[in-house]
Design a protein around this motif. Structure first.
Motif, PDB file in Angstrom:
ATOM      1  N   LYS A   1      55.666  35.259 -43.162  1.00 39.56           N
ATOM      2  CA  LYS A   1      55.267  36.591 -43.638  1.00 39.56           C
ATOM      3  C   LYS A   1      54.071  37.120 -42.861  1.00 39.56           C
ATOM      4  CE  LYS A   1      56.492  38.602 -46.815  1.00 39.56           C
ATOM      5  NZ  LYS A   1      57.465  39.718 -46.954  1.00 39.56           N
ATOM      6  N   GLY A   2      53.158  36.231 -42.444  1.00 39.19           N
ATOM      7  CA  GLY A   2      51.991  36.683 -41.702  1.00 39.19           C
ATOM      8  C   GLY A   2      52.335  37.223 -40.330  1.00 39.19           C
ATOM      9  N   LEU A   3      53.369  36.685 -39.704  1.00 37.75           N
ATOM     10  CA  LEU A   3      53.779  37.143 -38.379  1.00 37.75           C
ATOM     11  C   LEU A   3      54.802  38.273 -38.424  1.00 37.75           C
ATOM     12  CD1 LEU A   3      54.108  33.655 -36.636  1.00 37.75           C
ATOM     13  CD2 LEU A   3      52.282  35.328 -36.302  1.00 37.75           C
ATOM     14  N   GLN A   4      55.395  38.528 -39.572  1.00 40.50           N
ATOM     15  CA  GLN A   4      56.475  39.509 -39.685  1.00 40.50           C
ATOM     16  C   GLN A   4      56.049  40.934 -39.347  1.00 40.50           C
ATOM     17  OE1 GLN A   4      58.351  39.448 -43.510  1.00 40.50           O
ATOM     18  NE2 GLN A   4      59.882  40.974 -42.961  1.00 40.50           N
ATOM     19  N   PRO A   5      54.863  41.431 -39.782  1.00 39.02           N
ATOM     20  CA  PRO A   5      54.508  42.816 -39.471  1.00 39.02           C
ATOM     21  C   PRO A   5      54.411  43.116 -37.986  1.00 39.02           C
ATOM     22  CG  PRO A   5      53.116  41.968 -41.233  1.00 39.02           C
ATOM     23  CD  PRO A   5      53.868  40.809 -40.673  1.00 39.02           C
ATOM     24  N   PHE A   6      54.240  42.103 -37.149  1.00 38.30           N
ATOM     25  CA  PHE A   6      54.093  42.323 -35.709  1.00 38.30           C
ATOM     26  C   PHE A   6      55.423  42.257 -34.966  1.00 38.30           C
ATOM     27  CE2 PHE A   6      50.375  40.079 -37.432  1.00 38.30           C
ATOM     28  CZ  PHE A   6      49.424  41.076 -37.286  1.00 38.30           C
ATOM     29  N   GLY A   7      56.497  42.047 -35.698  1.00 35.29           N
ATOM     30  CA  GLY A   7      57.813  42.032 -35.083  1.00 35.29           C
ATOM     31  C   GLY A   7      58.164  40.732 -34.406  1.00 35.29           C
ATOM     32  N   PHE A   8      57.504  39.644 -34.782  1.00 37.06           N
ATOM     33  CA  PHE A   8      57.788  38.343 -34.177  1.00 37.06           C
ATOM     34  C   PHE A   8      58.864  37.618 -34.978  1.00 37.06           C
ATOM     35  CE2 PHE A   8      53.034  38.434 -33.014  1.00 37.06           C
ATOM     36  CZ  PHE A   8      53.303  39.203 -31.901  1.00 37.06           C
ATOM     37  N   GLN A   9      59.747  36.945 -34.274  1.00 38.67           N
ATOM     38  CA  GLN A   9      60.745  36.093 -34.904  1.00 38.67           C
ATOM     39  C   GLN A   9      60.257  34.653 -34.865  1.00 38.67           C
ATOM     40  OE1 GLN A   9      64.687  36.658 -33.393  1.00 38.67           O
ATOM     41  NE2 GLN A   9      64.612  38.893 -33.553  1.00 38.67           N
ATOM     42  N   THR A  10      60.251  34.014 -36.018  1.00 39.67           N
ATOM     43  CA  THR A  10      59.589  32.717 -36.148  1.00 39.67           C
ATOM     44  C   THR A  10      60.564  31.658 -36.643  1.00 39.67           C
ATOM     45  OG1 THR A  10      57.555  33.887 -36.719  1.00 39.67           O
ATOM     46  CG2 THR A  10      57.628  31.527 -37.189  1.00 39.67           C
ATOM     47  N   LYS A  11      60.503  30.484 -36.036  1.00 44.12           N
ATOM     48  CA  LYS A  11      61.238  29.309 -36.490  1.00 44.12           C
ATOM     49  C   LYS A  11      60.259  28.149 -36.594  1.00 44.12           C
ATOM     50  CE  LYS A  11      65.725  30.574 -34.496  1.00 44.12           C
ATOM     51  NZ  LYS A  11      66.823  30.144 -33.582  1.00 44.12           N
ATOM     52  N   ILE A  12      60.264  27.492 -37.758  1.00 44.28           N
ATOM     53  CA  ILE A  12      59.329  26.404 -38.027  1.00 44.28           C
ATOM     54  C   ILE A  12      60.117  25.119 -38.253  1.00 44.28           C
ATOM     55  CG2 ILE A  12      57.520  25.569 -39.579  1.00 44.28           C
ATOM     56  CD1 ILE A  12      56.828  28.460 -40.201  1.00 44.28           C
ATOM     57  N   TYR A  13      59.673  24.049 -37.608  1.00 42.04           N
ATOM     58  CA  TYR A  13      60.303  22.736 -37.762  1.00 42.04           C
ATOM     59  C   TYR A  13      59.216  21.744 -38.181  1.00 42.04           C
ATOM     60  CZ  TYR A  13      63.706  25.122 -34.782  1.00 42.04           C
ATOM     61  OH  TYR A  13      64.580  26.024 -34.254  1.00 42.04           O
ATOM     62  N   GLU A  14      59.311  21.240 -39.392  1.00 50.16           N
ATOM     63  CA  GLU A  14      58.357  20.243 -39.847  1.00 50.16           C
ATOM     64  C   GLU A  14      58.744  18.875 -39.301  1.00 50.16           C
ATOM     65  OE1 GLU A  14      56.581  20.536 -43.679  1.00 50.16           O
ATOM     66  OE2 GLU A  14      57.712  22.352 -44.163  1.00 50.16           O
ATOM     67  N   TRP A  15      57.808  17.952 -39.404  1.00 49.70           N
ATOM     68  CA  TRP A  15      57.948  16.655 -38.726  1.00 49.70           C
ATOM     69  C   TRP A  15      59.201  15.908 -39.149  1.00 49.70           C
ATOM     70  CZ3 TRP A  15      58.021  12.172 -41.635  1.00 49.70           C
ATOM     71  CH2 TRP A  15      57.610  12.292 -42.963  1.00 49.70           C
ATOM     72  N   PHE A  16      59.597  16.015 -40.426  1.00 51.42           N
ATOM     73  CA  PHE A  16      60.760  15.276 -40.908  1.00 51.42           C
ATOM     74  C   PHE A  16      62.077  15.971 -40.553  1.00 51.42           C
ATOM     75  CE2 PHE A  16      58.983  17.948 -44.259  1.00 51.42           C
ATOM     76  CZ  PHE A  16      60.062  18.732 -44.616  1.00 51.42           C
ATOM     77  N   GLU A  17      62.010  17.198 -40.004  1.00 54.53           N
ATOM     78  CA  GLU A  17      63.216  17.916 -39.602  1.00 54.53           C
ATOM     79  C   GLU A  17      63.589  17.662 -38.140  1.00 54.53           C
ATOM     80  OE1 GLU A  17      63.040  21.849 -42.480  1.00 54.53           O
ATOM     81  OE2 GLU A  17      61.916  21.879 -40.589  1.00 54.53           O
ATOM     82  N   LYS A  18      62.770  16.961 -37.434  1.00 60.28           N
ATOM     83  CA  LYS A  18      63.023  16.715 -36.019  1.00 60.28           C
ATOM     84  C   LYS A  18      63.789  15.407 -35.833  1.00 60.28           C
ATOM     85  CE  LYS A  18      58.866  19.099 -34.391  1.00 60.28           C
ATOM     86  NZ  LYS A  18      57.635  18.960 -33.568  1.00 60.28           N
ATOM     87  N   GLN A  19      64.500  15.324 -34.731  1.00 56.65           N
ATOM     88  CA  GLN A  19      65.221  14.106 -34.356  1.00 56.65           C
ATOM     89  C   GLN A  19      64.801  13.687 -32.949  1.00 56.65           C
ATOM     90  OE1 GLN A  19      67.012  12.260 -36.270  1.00 56.65           O
ATOM     91  NE2 GLN A  19      66.995  13.650 -38.031  1.00 56.65           N
ATOM     92  N   PRO A  20      64.094  12.567 -32.804  1.00 57.93           N
ATOM     93  CA  PRO A  20      63.569  11.716 -33.884  1.00 57.93           C
ATOM     94  C   PRO A  20      62.406  12.371 -34.619  1.00 57.93           C
ATOM     95  CG  PRO A  20      62.744  10.984 -31.773  1.00 57.93           C
ATOM     96  CD  PRO A  20      63.720  12.086 -31.471  1.00 57.93           C
ATOM     97  N   GLN A  21      62.054  11.836 -35.768  1.00 65.81           N
ATOM     98  CA  GLN A  21      60.985  12.407 -36.557  1.00 65.81           C
ATOM     99  C   GLN A  21      59.656  12.329 -35.825  1.00 65.81           C
ATOM    100  OE1 GLN A  21      60.897  10.633 -40.449  1.00 65.81           O
ATOM    101  NE2 GLN A  21      62.839  11.569 -41.084  1.00 65.81           N
ATOM    102  N   ALA A  22      58.880  13.399 -36.012  1.00 64.04           N
ATOM    103  CA  ALA A  22      57.565  13.464 -35.369  1.00 64.04           C
ATOM    104  C   ALA A  22      56.518  12.801 -36.257  1.00 64.04           C
ATOM    105  CB  ALA A  22      57.212  14.916 -35.080  1.00 64.04           C
ATOM    106  N   GLU A  23      55.298  12.933 -35.841  1.00 62.33           N
ATOM    107  CA  GLU A  23      54.203  12.338 -36.603  1.00 62.33           C
ATOM    108  C   GLU A  23      54.071  13.041 -37.952  1.00 62.33           C
ATOM    109  OE1 GLU A  23      49.365  11.601 -36.194  1.00 62.33           O
ATOM    110  OE2 GLU A  23      50.548  12.426 -34.517  1.00 62.33           O
TER     111      GLU A  23
END
Length: 223
Positions: A89-111
């Motif tokens: 929501k913080g980046l939305q007013p500026f027209g940015f498209q955002t994708k977030i990947y938390e550590w447990f969503e990565k393969q292999p898992q991050a820190e």
């Protein structure tokens, strides 16, 4: 005093005078109500409205529409502060498209306790000011205890349109009515049958036959 109780003209005059005195106050109250709305607040007063709504990032170079969007979503953003929703929501007013990947969503898992964020810029170029704006927004909306990796890319968008048209028609030719000669071929068959039967019995004369034969003969034929 008795004239006031009787509803005299003096009471009407006092009412008119009081309405004129309180007219600026009533008008001012209506104006004050518009100051607290991001949609109706005058643009010179938007920084003050942003401050009252807890907006932490502000730039006078932003467009009028961006300023009003930042203010209008400030409450919702603070409500979910520290979540991936708040970052988006913080980046939305500026027209940015955002994708977030938390550590447990990565393969292999991050820190544990880390996340990666990919930001696509679509309506402007990428420079140090844009990157700083993205970084500052993320820092102000994320959990303070987590670390992140930032990737900024330029995304070009275009619309591909297809159009098709179909036409159809019927051609009808109408001729005037013409009664042609009507001919008919037919045959008449007549069949007739007639059948006749005659039975003739011939007996000899009585003078030439014996009496026993005559006994069986028809008496009407005897002479």
């Amino acid at each position: 005093m008795s004239e006031l109780h009787n509803g005299s003209a003096l009471q009407s005059d006092i009412q008119s005078v009081s309405n004129a005195l309180f007219a600026p106050v009533n008008t001012g109250a209506d104006v004050v109500a518009t100051l607290w709305s991001p949609e109706t607040c005058p643009e010179p007063l938007l920084p003050w409205l942003a401050w009252s709504q807890g907006v932490e990032q502000w730039d006078e170079q932003w467009s009028d529409n961006t300023k009003r969007q930042v203010i209008s979503q400030s409450y919702e953003q603070h409500k979910y502060l520290g979540t991936r929703f708040a970052i988006t929501k913080g980046l939305q007013p500026f027209g940015f498209q955002t994708k977030i990947y938390e550590w447990f969503e990565k393969q292999p898992q991050a820190e544990p306790g880390t996340f990666s964020i990919d930001v696509s810029v679509t309506d402007k170029g990428i420079d140090n000011k844009v990157i700083e704006q993205i970084y500052t927004t993320i820092v102000q909306t994320k959990r303070k205890s987590v670390q992140f990796d930032l990737s900024v890319s330029l995304l070009g968008e275009t619309e591909l349109g297809f159009a098709s048209a179909a036409t159809s028609g019927i051609t009808a030719t109408v001729y005037p009515y013409y009664a042609s000669e009507i001919t008919s071929e037919s045959s008449l068959c007549v069949a007739l049958a007639n059948q006749s039967f005659y039975q003739i019995k011939v007996y000899p004369r009585s003078s030439y036959v014996s009496a026993s034969i005559l006994d069986h003969a028809d008496p009407s034929w005897s002479s």
